[in-house]
Design an enzyme around this catalytic site. Structure first.
Site, mmCIF file in Angstrom:
data_model
loop_
_atom_site.group_PDB
_atom_site.id
_atom_site.type_symbol
_atom_site.label_atom_id
_atom_site.label_comp_id
_atom_site.label_asym_id
_atom_site.label_seq_id
_atom_site.Cartn_x
_atom_site.Cartn_y
_atom_site.Cartn_z
ATOM 1 N N ASP A 189 0.938 -1.217 0.034
ATOM 2 C CA ASP A 189 -0.075 -0.103 -0.102
ATOM 3 C C ASP A 189 0.570 1.201 -0.053
ATOM 4 O O ASP A 189 1.729 1.479 0.984
ATOM 5 C CB ASP A 189 -0.949 -0.051 1.216
ATOM 6 C CG ASP A 189 -1.797 1.289 1.682
ATOM 7 O OD1 ASP A 189 -1.679 1.797 0.413
ATOM 8 O OD2 ASP A 189 -2.176 1.573 2.482
ATOM 9 N N ASN A 213 -0.197 4.352 -0.104
ATOM 10 C CA ASN A 213 -0.769 5.806 0.135
ATOM 11 C C ASN A 213 -1.535 5.596 1.589
ATOM 12 O O ASN A 213 -2.308 6.477 1.981
ATOM 13 C CB ASN A 213 -1.670 6.190 -0.905
ATOM 14 C CG ASN A 213 -3.051 5.438 -1.067
ATOM 15 O OD1 ASN A 213 -2.726 4.156 -0.663
ATOM 16 N ND2 ASN A 213 -3.859 5.745 -1.775
ATOM 17 N N ASP A 224 -3.917 3.967 2.811
ATOM 18 C CA ASP A 224 -5.457 3.680 2.867
ATOM 19 C C ASP A 224 -5.815 2.121 3.445
ATOM 20 O O ASP A 224 -7.004 1.757 3.347
ATOM 21 C CB ASP A 224 -6.107 4.065 1.808
ATOM 22 C CG ASP A 224 -5.932 3.277 0.632
ATOM 23 O OD1 ASP A 224 -5.051 2.217 0.636
ATOM 24 O OD2 ASP A 224 -6.605 3.290 -0.637
ATOM 25 N N ASP A 281 -1.821 -1.213 -4.006
ATOM 26 C CA ASP A 281 -2.060 -0.455 -5.370
ATOM 27 C C ASP A 281 -0.987 -0.538 -6.261
ATOM 28 O O ASP A 281 -0.112 -1.063 -5.810
ATOM 29 C CB ASP A 281 -2.532 1.020 -4.754
ATOM 30 C CG ASP A 281 -1.560 1.697 -3.621
ATOM 31 O OD1 ASP A 281 -0.030 1.714 -4.022
ATOM 32 O OD2 ASP A 281 -1.826 2.060 -2.676
ATOM 33 N N ASP A 310 -5.309 -10.123 -15.705
ATOM 34 C CA ASP A 310 -6.160 -11.278 -15.494
ATOM 35 C C ASP A 310 -7.354 -11.032 -16.151
ATOM 36 O O ASP A 310 -7.829 -9.802 -16.131
ATOM 37 C CB ASP A 310 -6.717 -11.152 -13.882
ATOM 38 C CG ASP A 310 -7.112 -12.428 -13.386
ATOM 39 O OD1 ASP A 310 -7.749 -13.523 -13.988
ATOM 40 O OD2 ASP A 310 -6.427 -12.956 -12.568
ATOM 41 N N ASP A 356 -9.510 -16.316 -16.572
ATOM 42 C CA ASP A 356 -10.142 -17.018 -15.272
ATOM 43 C C ASP A 356 -11.464 -17.695 -16.123
ATOM 44 O O ASP A 356 -11.948 -17.512 -16.882
ATOM 45 C CB ASP A 356 -11.098 -15.625 -14.785
ATOM 46 C CG ASP A 356 -11.593 -15.804 -13.322
ATOM 47 O OD1 ASP A 356 -10.855 -16.215 -12.645
ATOM 48 O OD2 ASP A 356 -12.958 -15.756 -13.429
ATOM 49 N N GLU A 364 -7.364 -20.640 -16.855
ATOM 50 C CA GLU A 364 -7.718 -21.490 -15.658
ATOM 51 C C GLU A 364 -9.055 -22.354 -15.659
ATOM 52 O O GLU A 364 -9.802 -22.023 -16.411
ATOM 53 C CB GLU A 364 -8.236 -20.332 -14.320
ATOM 54 C CG GLU A 364 -8.678 -21.068 -13.237
ATOM 55 C CD GLU A 364 -9.532 -20.396 -12.198
ATOM 56 O OE1 GLU A 364 -9.488 -20.792 -11.130
ATOM 57 O OE2 GLU A 364 -10.245 -19.418 -12.746
ATOM 58 N N HIS A 413 -3.915 -17.274 -5.190
ATOM 59 C CA HIS A 413 -5.141 -16.579 -4.424
ATOM 60 C C HIS A 413 -6.280 -17.498 -4.197
ATOM 61 O O HIS A 413 -7.083 -16.956 -3.383
ATOM 62 C CB HIS A 413 -5.362 -15.377 -5.195
ATOM 63 C CG HIS A 413 -6.300 -15.445 -6.360
ATOM 64 N ND1 HIS A 413 -5.815 -16.218 -7.380
ATOM 65 C CD2 HIS A 413 -7.633 -15.406 -6.584
ATOM 66 C CE1 HIS A 413 -6.748 -16.307 -8.186
ATOM 67 N NE2 HIS A 413 -7.772 -15.714 -7.803
ATOM 68 N N ASP A 414 -6.418 -18.691 -4.681
ATOM 69 C CA ASP A 414 -7.591 -19.348 -4.356
ATOM 70 C C ASP A 414 -7.327 -20.560 -3.435
ATOM 71 O O ASP A 414 -8.219 -21.434 -3.262
ATOM 72 C CB ASP A 414 -8.078 -20.001 -5.598
ATOM 73 C CG ASP A 414 -8.910 -18.657 -6.716
ATOM 74 O OD1 ASP A 414 -9.219 -17.989 -5.932
ATOM 75 O OD2 ASP A 414 -9.028 -19.024 -7.845
HETATM 76 C C1 GLC Z 1 -11.633 -17.947 -10.445
HETATM 77 C C2 GLC Z 1 -10.627 -17.039 -9.713
HETATM 78 C C3 GLC Z 1 -11.401 -17.015 -8.271
HETATM 79 C C4 GLC Z 1 -12.670 -16.388 -8.519
HETATM 80 C C5 GLC Z 1 -13.678 -17.178 -9.575
HETATM 81 C C6 GLC Z 1 -14.795 -16.382 -10.132
HETATM 82 O O1 GLC Z 1 -11.624 -19.297 -9.903
HETATM 83 O O2 GLC Z 1 -9.609 -17.403 -9.513
HETATM 84 O O3 GLC Z 1 -10.727 -16.124 -7.423
HETATM 85 O O4 GLC Z 1 -13.471 -16.147 -7.368
HETATM 86 O O5 GLC Z 1 -12.804 -17.340 -10.624
HETATM 87 O O6 GLC Z 1 -14.570 -15.298 -10.821
HETATM 88 CA CA CA Z 2 -3.411 2.046 -1.221
#
Ligand code: GLC
Ligand code: CA
Length: 582
Positions: free
Chosen positions: A23, A25, A27, A31, A100, A206, A264, A338-339
Site C-alpha cells: 500500500d 498511500n 489507505d 495499489d 487477469d 479466469d 484457468e 489466491h484461491d
Molecule cells: C476464479 C478466480 C477466483 C474467482 C472465480 C470467479 O476461480 O481465480 O478467485 O472467485 O474465478 O471469478
Molecule cells: Ca492504497
C-alpha cells in the site's frame, strides 16, 4: 515438440494479489504504485513476468473478479496513468506483465448488464443468459433449472423488472455472459486489444473453460439427493462450443502477438479435455492451470480438508509431467495462488522446526518440474496459513462467508427440529484453518514494523502475527532464509535448461517419504531427491544411471561432501537435493 523453445516456457511468473501486496498511500489497500515500488525486489528474486489479479473497476463482490469496467482501473488501485507508469517500470527492467482476463462473467454493475436487464428488447438483452421462470405443481415460481452456483445456492437470480432469471455460476453480482452471441465475443476481443495496445504482454484467463454451456440448459443430474440445487459443472465446464470460441480468440487476437496465455480450467478431471486447450496444433492457449494437485487435500468440497498421501501426489505430478509431450503439451507449474491456502501448510510442514526446510524443499520441487514456473506472492518467504484461533470475522472471502452462513442456517434448522442442541461451528473453522482462500490473501509481510510494513494505515485484512520473524526484510540477504533460497533456486533453474525442458522419469520406487525423479534434455540429466517427511530417510538409487557422474547443484541443507551422488542417499527431514550430470 515439448522441447521447442519459447520465452514464455522459460519464464518465471510471479502472481501479485494487488489488494494485499503493498500500500503506497496508507489507505490499507495495496495499489499499483505499491507494486511499482517493489519492482526491484521482484527483479532481484528472478521474476520475468508479473501476473496481476484483477485491478479493473469493480464493486469488489468477489475481490475484483466482478468487473464493471474492463477499460479502467479501480480507484482503490490507482489510475490508468499509474498502470502506464507501472508497465514502463516493468518493461524497463526487462520484465513483462500479464493481466487477469475475467470474461465468463462481468459485474452486475457493468454497463452491459445494466442495459441487458433494463428490458427484454434492449439490444444487450442477449449478452447475458436470461430465462423465464418455471412453476412447480403448487404454482410457485422456480429458477429455470436446478444448477447450483459455485459460491451460493441457485445459480439463477430473479429479476422483477422483466420477470426473468439470469444465470450466475458464481455470486449474484457475477452474471455470466452469453458467449454464443458474436457481439459479446467481439467485445471481449476489443477489450483484450485495448490492453495489448497499452503494452500488456499476456493474459491469465479466469475460468475460461466454462464460457460455453450445454444447449438448452437442462437440469443437472441429482448427485446430492435432498438438495434443491445440484452441482452442474458437467453441463457448463468444457461445453460444446468452448474450443470454437478460444480458437476464434486465438485467430482474432492472440495469433498476431507474442503473448503468454494461461487458462484457468477448474471442474475438469479428464486430461484429454484439458489437452485440447493446450496442444499447439489446436491453436488455442499456451497452457492451463489444472486443479488436480490443488484438489488433492479436499474430499470434493473446497473448504473441507482430507489427508493426502505422497503416492497420490507423485502420481499426479508424474502423470502431468509426461503427458503428451511429443505433441507439445505444456504444463503450468504452480502450487499456490489466491484461491488456495499456503503450500507450506498444505504440502510441507509449517511447525517452527520444519517450516523453512519444507518451504525450501517445495521450492526445489517447483523449480525442477517441466513447465512454466509460477510463484505466488509470499511463497518466496515461506508464508504460512494464519492461526486456527482467528475467528470467522477475519475471513473476508465471499466463498468462506457464504459457506459459513449456509452451515449456520443448516444447524439452526436442525436445532429447531431437535430443540436445544448447541450450534457448534468448530469443525467448520477447522476446515477453514486449513483450506480457506483467505490464507493467501492476508497482507504481504515486508518487514517487522507495524502491519508488517504493508501499510501505514489499517490493513483491509488482518496481518498474520508471525510477521515479526517472517518478512522480506529479515530474509533478504540472510544466507539461510527461504527468500535467499528461492533466489538461488530460480538462478539454478535459469542456468539449467534441463529443468525447463527435460523428460521426466519418476525413480521414487514407491518410497514412503521420498519423491525422486530425473529430467533429461539433450546431453544433460538432472536428479532430484525430495524428502516429504520429518524423519531421516535412506533412499536407494536404482541402476538407471551412473550416479557417480552426477554433481551436487542445489540443496536446502549444508552437505559436507555432497559430490558425487552417494548411493544410498541419507536425507534429513524435508531435505532436498538436486544433482546434474553434464
Ligand atoms: C476464479 C478466480 C477466483 C474467482 C472465480 C470467479 O476461480 O481465480 O478467485 O472467485 O474465478 O471469478
Ligand atoms: Ca492504497
Amino acid at each position: 515438440m515439448a522441447n521447442t523453445r519459447a520465452w514464455w516456457k522459460e519464464a518465471v511468473v510471479y502472481q501479485i494479489y494487488p489488494v494485499s501486496f503493498f500500500d503506497s498511500n496508507g489507505d490499507g489497500i495495496g495499489d499499483l504504485n505499491g507494486i511499482y515500488a517493489k519492482l526491484d525486489y521482484l527483479k532481484d528474486l528472478g521474476v520475468d513476468v508479473l501476473w496481476l489479479s484483477p485491478i479493473y473497476r469493480s464493486p469488489q463482490a468477489d475481490m475484483g473478479y466482478d468487473i464493471s469496467d474492463y477499460r479502467d482501473i479501480d480507484p482503490q488501485y490507482g489510475t490508468l496513468a499509474d498502470w502506464d507508469n507501472l508497465i514502463k517500470g516493468v518493461h524497463d527492467r526487462g520484465m513483462k506483465l500479464m493481466m487477469d482476463l475475467v470474461v465468463n462473467h462481468s459485474s452486475d454493475e457493468h454497463e452491459w448488464f445494466l442495459q441487458s436487464r433494463s428490458s427484454k428488447d434492449n439490444p444487450k438483452r442477449d449478452w447475458y443468459i436470461w430465462r423465464p421462470p418455471k412453476y412447480d405443481a403448487a404454482g410457485n415460481r422456480q429458477p429455470p433449472n436446478n444448477w447450483r452456483s459455485v459460491f451460493q445456492g441457485s445459480a439463477w437470480d430473479y429479476d422483477e423488472k422483466t420477470n426473468e432469471y439470469y444465470l450466475h455460476l458464481y455470486v449474484s453480482k457475477q452474471p455470466d455472459m452469453n458467449w454464443d452471441n458474436p457481439d459479446v465475443r467481439q467485445a471481449v476481443w476489443d477489450l483484450m486489444n485495448f490492453w495489448i495496445d497499452r503494452g500488456c504482454d499476456g493474459f491469465r484467463m479466469d475460468v475460461i473453460n466454462i464460457i460455453s454451456k450445454v444447449d438448452g440448459l437442462p437440469d443437472a443430474p441429482i448427485t446430492e439427493p435432498g438438495q434443491p440445487y445440484q452441482p452442474a459443472s458437467t453441463l457448463f465446464a468444457n461445453g460444446p462450443r468452448v474450443h470454437e470460441y478460444i480458437k476464434e480468440m486465438n485467430k482474432k487476437v492472440l495469433s498476431a502477438q507474442d503473448l503468454i496465455t494461461v487458462g484457468e480450467t477448474p471442474f475438469t478431471h479428464e486430461a484429454s479435455e484439458l489437452a485440447a486447450y493446450v496442444l499447439p496444433s489446436n491453436k488455442e492457449l499456451n497452457m492451463v492451470f489444472h486443479f488436480e494437485l490443488m484438489d488433492l487435500d479436499s474430499p470434493g468440497v473446497p473448504l473441507i480438508h482430507r489427508d493426502w498421501k505422497l503416492s497420490e501426489f507423485r502420481e499426479i505430478v508424474g502423470r502431468w509431467q509426461k503427458y503428451r509431450r511429443s505433441e507439445g503439451f505444456w504444463n503450468a507449474i504452480f502450487i499456490e495462488n489466491h484461491d488456495h491456502s499456503r503450500a507450506v501448510s498444505r504440502f510441507g510442514n509449517d511447525s517452527e522446526e520444519w517450516r523453512a526446510p519444507s518451504a525450501k524443499m517445495l521450492a526445489m520441487l517447483e523449480i525442477s518440474l517441466g513447465g512454466t514456473q509460477y510463484v505466488y506472492q509470499g511463497q518466496e518467504l515461506g508464508l504460512k496459513n494464519f492461526p486456527r484461533s482467528w475467528g470467522i470475522k477475519e475471513y473476508k472471502d465471499v466463498a468462506s462467508q457464504n459457506y459459513w452462513n449456509r452451515q449456520v442456517s443448516i444447524l439452526t434448522e436442525r436445532r429447531a427440529r431437535s430443540d436445544g442442541q448447541d450450534i457448534d461451528m468448530s469443525d467448520v473453522l477447522d476446515g477453514f484453518a486449513k483450506k480457506a482462500r483467505d490464507h493467501a490473501r492476508v497482507p504481504m509481510q515486508w518487514d517487522s514494523t507495524d502491519q508488517a510494513g504493508f501499510t501505514t494505515g489499517t490493513p483491509w485484512m488482518r496481518v498474520n502475527e508471525d510477521y515479526k520473524d517472517w518478512n522480506a526484510a529479515t530474509q533478504l540477504g540472510f544466507q539461510d532464509s527461504v527468500l535467499t533460497f528461492w533466489q538461488q533456486a530460480l538462478r539454478v533453474r535459469k542456468s539449467n535448461d534441463v529443468l525447463v525442458y527435460g523428460d521426466f522419469v519418476d525413480i521414487s520406487a514407491d518410497h514412503a517419504r521420498v519423491f525422486a525423479y530425473t529430467r533429461s534434455f539433450e546431453n544433460t540429466t538432472a536428479l532430484v531427491i525430495l524428502n516429504f517427511g520429518e524423519e531421516v530417510v535412506s533412499f536407494s538409487l536404482g541402476s538407471q544411471q551412473d550416479w557417480s557422474r552426477f554433481s551436487f547443484v542445489l540443496g536446502n541443507y549444508q552437505v559436507a561432501s555432497p559430490e558425487p551422488a552417494q548411493n544410498p542417499i541419507r536425507l534429513e527431514g524435508y531435505e532436498g537435493r538436486l544433482y546434474v550430470r553434464a
